[in-house]
Structures are given as C-alpha cells and as structure tokens.
Write a protein that holds these residues in place. Structure first.
Motif, mmCIF file in Angstrom:
data_model
loop_
_atom_site.group_PDB
_atom_site.id
_atom_site.type_symbol
_atom_site.label_atom_id
_atom_site.label_comp_id
_atom_site.label_asym_id
_atom_site.label_seq_id
_atom_site.Cartn_x
_atom_site.Cartn_y
_atom_site.Cartn_z
ATOM 1 N N ASN A 127 0.826 -1.217 0.000
ATOM 2 C CA ASN A 127 0.000 0.000 0.000
ATOM 3 C C ASN A 127 0.860 1.268 0.000
ATOM 4 O O ASN A 127 0.609 2.219 0.742
ATOM 5 N N LEU A 128 1.890 1.290 -0.865
ATOM 6 C CA LEU A 128 2.785 2.441 -0.965
ATOM 7 C C LEU A 128 2.332 3.350 -2.102
ATOM 8 O O LEU A 128 2.050 2.884 -3.214
ATOM 9 N N ARG A 129 2.328 4.647 -1.841
ATOM 10 C CA ARG A 129 1.925 5.624 -2.852
ATOM 11 C C ARG A 129 3.112 6.175 -3.628
ATOM 12 O O ARG A 129 2.992 6.584 -4.786
ATOM 13 N N SER A 130 4.275 6.239 -2.988
ATOM 14 C CA SER A 130 5.503 6.683 -3.651
ATOM 15 C C SER A 130 6.673 5.871 -3.106
ATOM 16 O O SER A 130 6.627 5.385 -1.973
ATOM 17 N N ILE A 131 7.726 5.740 -3.933
ATOM 18 C CA ILE A 131 8.815 4.834 -3.577
ATOM 19 C C ILE A 131 10.118 5.336 -4.168
ATOM 20 O O ILE A 131 10.152 5.987 -5.221
ATOM 21 N N MET A 132 11.237 5.024 -3.449
ATOM 22 C CA MET A 132 12.584 5.381 -3.913
ATOM 23 C C MET A 132 13.497 4.200 -3.638
ATOM 24 O O MET A 132 13.410 3.562 -2.591
ATOM 25 N N ALA A 133 14.400 3.894 -4.584
ATOM 26 C CA ALA A 133 15.322 2.770 -4.443
ATOM 27 C C ALA A 133 16.740 3.237 -4.751
ATOM 28 O O ALA A 133 16.974 3.963 -5.720
ATOM 29 N N VAL A 134 17.681 2.778 -3.892
ATOM 30 C CA VAL A 134 19.096 3.132 -4.051
ATOM 31 C C VAL A 134 19.909 1.839 -3.977
ATOM 32 O O VAL A 134 19.745 1.064 -3.024
ATOM 33 N N PRO A 135 20.776 1.570 -4.958
ATOM 34 C CA PRO A 135 21.566 0.333 -4.917
ATOM 35 C C PRO A 135 22.638 0.400 -3.834
ATOM 36 O O PRO A 135 23.226 1.447 -3.576
ATOM 37 N N LEU A 136 22.883 -0.737 -3.193
ATOM 38 C CA LEU A 136 23.976 -0.861 -2.232
ATOM 39 C C LEU A 136 25.158 -1.496 -2.967
ATOM 40 O O LEU A 136 25.124 -2.681 -3.294
ATOM 41 N N ILE A 137 26.178 -0.684 -3.223
ATOM 42 C CA ILE A 137 27.317 -1.128 -4.022
ATOM 43 C C ILE A 137 28.579 -1.026 -3.160
ATOM 44 O O ILE A 137 28.865 0.039 -2.594
ATOM 45 N N VAL A 138 29.310 -2.122 -3.063
ATOM 46 C CA VAL A 138 30.545 -2.162 -2.284
ATOM 47 C C VAL A 138 31.636 -2.751 -3.162
ATOM 48 O O VAL A 138 31.500 -3.876 -3.660
ATOM 49 N N SER A 139 32.706 -1.973 -3.371
ATOM 50 C CA SER A 139 33.841 -2.411 -4.193
ATOM 51 C C SER A 139 33.395 -2.871 -5.573
ATOM 52 O O SER A 139 33.885 -3.877 -6.096
#
Length: 564
Positions: A127-139
């Motif tokens: 039931n989300l109206r807005s969303i943001m995604a950020v990649p987790l990048i290591v080395s």
C-alpha cells in the motif's frame, strides 16, 4: 558506488547538493549515523541502526533492505516501519520487484511517485503511494538495494531525497564492508574450530549412533541452522536416524511427528538427494511440510551420503539469519563425506566387535556343552542356550528316520502345543534339498508352502539342515517365533548355521561312539568265539556251547556246526 565513486546516474545531482544545497541537519545526521555505525558489533546490528535512523530522518513510512542473491533472487535482509515484519526474510525473484530489479541492474538510484498498483503489484501489496530505491554497491559489487516507501504522500520523493539517500547508503556500504570482513575472519576461525572438533570427535567415537548425533549437532552449529535431520534408507523406506535442534523439546516433537508419518516431505527429499548423488537445494515454506512452527521459509539443503552398509541424506533446514552462502553450501558435502567415512569405520568396528562377541558366545556354548556326556542332556541344554542366544521363543531338533523328520528334542514346548505346527513333508523336503528354510510372517513363503504354513498357524521359523561330513542327511535344527517380534535377519540365519554345525558335530560324535561301542562288542565276541573254537578242537563235547555263542554273536535264532 563503483570502485569508491558514485554512479553516474546521481553524480550531477549529488555534486549540486554538495556545492550549495547542504544543510546542517543532514551533516549532523551523517555524523550521528557514523558514530552509531562505528559502535555496531555485527552487520545485522548495522542494518538495524541504518533502517531506524534513516527512516526517522527521511520521515518515510518504511525502509526495506533487499539482499541480492545472484543471479535473480532477492532476500529481505532488514526493514523498519510499515509492514517490516511482513518484509523480513521474504524471498522473491528480482522480476517480482520492478523498482528493486531496475536499480540493481542499472546500478543507479531512482524514485517513482503516484504509483499505479497495476504496474507495481508488490508496492500495491504494501500500500505504498511513492517509492525510492538506491543500490547498495561495495567495491563495485551490487549487494542489494535500499527501498524507501511512503504510504500516504503520492508525490513525496524528490531529487534531493535521491542525493541524500545515495550518500547515506554509500556511507553505510563502507561500514558494512568493514564489518563484513571482520565477521568473515571471525567466521573462518569459528568454522575451523568446529571442523577441528568434528574431526576429533569422528576419530575417537566408535559408536555409530553417538557418532551420527555428534555430526548432526556440530553441523547445525557450523551452519547456524535451527534444525538438521539425518535420514537413512532401510528396507521399509527412509527412517529418521538423528536430529539436531536448538532445544531438546523440539527434537522430541519432530521425532513424534515422524513416528506418525507426518514427514513424508523429508523422506522424499532424502530420496531425491540420494538419487541425484549430489547436494540439492529446495525452496520450502510452512505449507510444504509439517515443521512450519519450528523452521522459517527459505532454501533447504539435502546432501546425500553413503557408508559401507547404508545410504541416506542430511537435511539442513533454512535459518532465520538468511540464506546459506556459497561457501557454506560447499562445506556441507565436505563434512558429510568425511562423516560418511568415519561412520563406515565405526560400522566396521561395531560389526567386528559384534562378531567377536558372537564368536565368544558360540565358543562358550560349545565348551559348556562339551562337558555333557549324555546326548539327551546335551541336546536339551543346547536348545536352551541356542534359543536364548538367537532370541527365539522355541526351538527343536529332528533326526532323519528313513524319509521323515522325527522331532526328538524341543524347547519352549512342542510346536503343536499352541495349535501351531510345521508340516513334516516340508521339513523333510528341506533336508533332502539341503537348503535353509526361512519363513517370516508367512509373507516370504512361496506358493503352496505359504498356504500350508498359514493353515498350520506358523508365523516365523528357521530350519537349518544337519548334514554330516560325508554328505549324509542327519536331521534338522529349527527355531520358531522371535521373542521381540522383529523380522528374521540374515544375521539370524548365519548364527543358526554356526550353531547347527555344533549340533552336527555332536550327532556325528555320538554316532561314532555308538558304532565304536558296537564294534567293540563284536570284537570281544569274536575273540571269545576264537577261544571257544580253539577249545573245541581239543574238546568235542564243547561244540554245543560254541554253536550257541556263535548264534548270539551273529544275532540269529539258530546255528549248526558240521565237522567232517
């Protein structure tokens, strides 16, 4: 990040933010998070602190961390806020979460406002109206994605949110890598210690049952799993050999369920692993087995093993800490193959010890019976000791009388005492063919034999022919009805044959003694006869006595002597 640099998709935004859009609150937040992250003792604690502090700062409804499991799996590592419990330990294919899939594969952040549920079913579920995604990048390696969601504001996220979230996720990634390497070092040390314990215990433990329990328990600790089951294939199917759990009560519950045949799923997995010959992995959920209250959903590992006499599989159930790593998966077949070798050695040791004990018992019986001179007393005592040694309720010995078997000695009552009997024709036929006759629950008889045995109410018996050194048929040694009701095994038959050899020797010795006595009497009679003939030549009046003596020796009713 790629090699320590931000991804191109957010470089310009972050640069603008860093140049003139910084505010004091975000700087303080970064400092506070860095201090909290430095105090984290584990990667799990770091993720928890990241989720709680970041959700509070961004004032979102929930934050969700996906761990990426190549090639196409996502696992819910941690969450905070809205429906967090529903998210943790969840497993999906990357295609089932469109925004997480895109940010992971493109290695850049993104946000979506005014979401339409038809296009994003997972966000609709939350039931989300807005969303943001950020990649987790290591080395340069994408480990997962941080997803921020709001369930009331349809236009909540902006470029400013993306820039800040990318910075804090990158910072968290640095701390995460440091803690992960430290944990990896400690984990290697822990595994090495456990493997050393396994090697030591396997080397020193000769008892098979204790050995299997030790392997299961140490493997459970090694892989941090709540449950390990070891199943072995028996004649009736796969049986539960050992259980390793976090508490004894769970082990009792699992064994009781298996006794009620509720764990067909486990037996089927063990069978599949044995047929495959290599470890297999199966995704399970509480609905696919009867242990949903004890183990979480996830990937179950099944590793086959083979010993000198058995084959089976070790089932490693999913754990709450997340899926098994590639290194842990590779450890499983190594430990099971090493354990299988140790179990084989223990089985050989146990078999040798049992055979030594068996030999001692047989020698003890033979030496005890050797002091019995009377044949009847010998046979009665033999049947008593043989029945006790082999675990049968009754036994009998029959001797051949022309073409029939005459029961001569019995123990535990005659076969006819309780209405059960064995047809004489069947026994005589077994002696004639010189073959062992074995019937177990009347299910292993064949054709007419089975019908005859059913009619005579015989459930279990073994009959071993007694054959002399020259091949002559002496009789039959029989055993009826095991005391514990268990099936007649190949070991029972082998031991019965060994004891039948003792009876054969006793019968041949008795027969030879009887023949020797007969020959002795005949020799004495011939000696007396020769003496009487000698006296007859000197005294003709003794002829009548000589004739009577000769008739007695020749076992005839009359005799005559003619002298020319």
């Amino acid at each position: 990040m790629e090699g320590g640099r931000l991804t191109r998709g957010s470089e310009q935004t972050i640069a603008r933010y860093s140049a003139g859009a910084e505010d004091d609150s975000f700087q303080r937040f970064l400092l506070d998070f860095s201090a909290a992250a430095a105090e984290a003792l584990s990667s799990a604690e770091l993720l928890q602190r990241f989720c709680s502090s970041t959700r509070a700062y961004f004032q979102v409804s929930g934050i969700y961390l996906w761990q990426f499991l190549p090639p196409d799996q996502l696992w819910g590592a941690e969450a905070d806020g809205w429906m967090a419990e529903h998210f943790r330990n969840r497993r999906l294919r990357t295609a089932d979460s469109a925004i997480a899939h895109e940010t992971i594969h493109q290695k850049k952040p993104m946000y979506l406002n005014a979401l339409r549920s038809a296009e994003y079913p997972l966000t609709a579920e939350f039931n989300l109206r807005s969303i943001m995604a950020v990649p987790l990048i290591v080395s340069g390696e994408v480990l997962g994605a941080a997803v921020f969601g709001h369930n009331s504001e349809p236009y909540f996220f902006t470029d400013d949110h993306v820039a800040k979230a990318t910075i804090i996720v990158a910072q968290m990634g640095g701390f995460f890598e440091a803690i992960r390497r430290s944990e990896a070092g400690r984990e290697e040390q822990r595994r090495a210690g456990i493997l050393a314990e396994v090697a030591q215990s396997l080397h020193s433990e000769p008892d098979v049952g204790v050995l299997v329990e030790a392997v299961a328990n140490r493997l459970r600790v090694l892989l941090r799993t709540p449950l390990i089951c070891v199943l072995v294939r028996e004649s009736s199917g796969y049986e539960l050999w050992a259980i390793a759990t976090e508490n004894p009560a769970a082990a009792i519950s699992i064994r009781s369920r298996y006794d009620r045949k509720d764990l067909h799923f486990a037996a089927d997995l063990a069978r599949r692993a044995v047929l495959a010959g290599v470890p297999i992995s199966v995704s399970i959920d509480p609905g696919s087995h009867s242990l949903g209250d004890l183990v979480p959903p996830g990937a179950l590992l099944a590793a086959p093993f083979r010993t000198s006499s058995k084959e089976g599989a070790v089932l490693v159930y999913p754990r709450r800490q997340g899926p098994f790593t590639a290194e842990e998966r590779s450890l499983l077949p190594v430990v099971t193959s090493f354990a299988a070798l140790a179990i084989s050695n223990a089985e050989l040791y146990s078999k040798a010890r049992a055979q030594a004990h068996e030999l001692h018992q047989i020698v003890s019986i033979a030496s005890e019976l050797a002091s019995v001179a009377d044949l009847d007393q010998f046979m009665e005592k033999f049947l008593l000791r043989a029945s006790d040694f082999l675990g049968f309720a009754r036994s009998f010995l029959g001797l051949m009388d022309h073409d029939k078997v005459q029961l001569r000695w019995t123990y535990g009552g005659k076969p006819e005492a309780d209405g059960s009997s064995i047809p004489e024709s069947l026994l005589a036929d077994a002696v004639t063919r010189q073959e062992i006759l074995c019937v177990d629950d009347r299910s292993r008889g064949s054709g007419g034999d089975q019908e005859i045995l059913a009619a005579f109410n015989v459930r279990q018996f073994v009959a071993v022919p007694l054959v002399g050194t020259s091949g002559e048929r002496l009789g039959l040694f029989g055993l009826m009805e095991r005391v514990d009701g268990s099936p007649i095994s190949a070991e029972d038959i082998r031991r019965a044959k060994a004891l039948a050899a003792e009876v054969t020797v006793a019968l041949e010795v008795s027969r030879n003694l009887l023949l020797s006595e007969i020959l002795r009497k005949k020799t004495e009679a011939l000696t007396h006869l020769a003496l009487e003939m000698h006296s007859l030549l000197r005294r003709p009046d003794s002829a009548r006595g000589f004739v009577a003596r000769a008739a007695e020796m020749m076992e005839v009713t009359s005799a005559a002597l003619v002298i020319e």
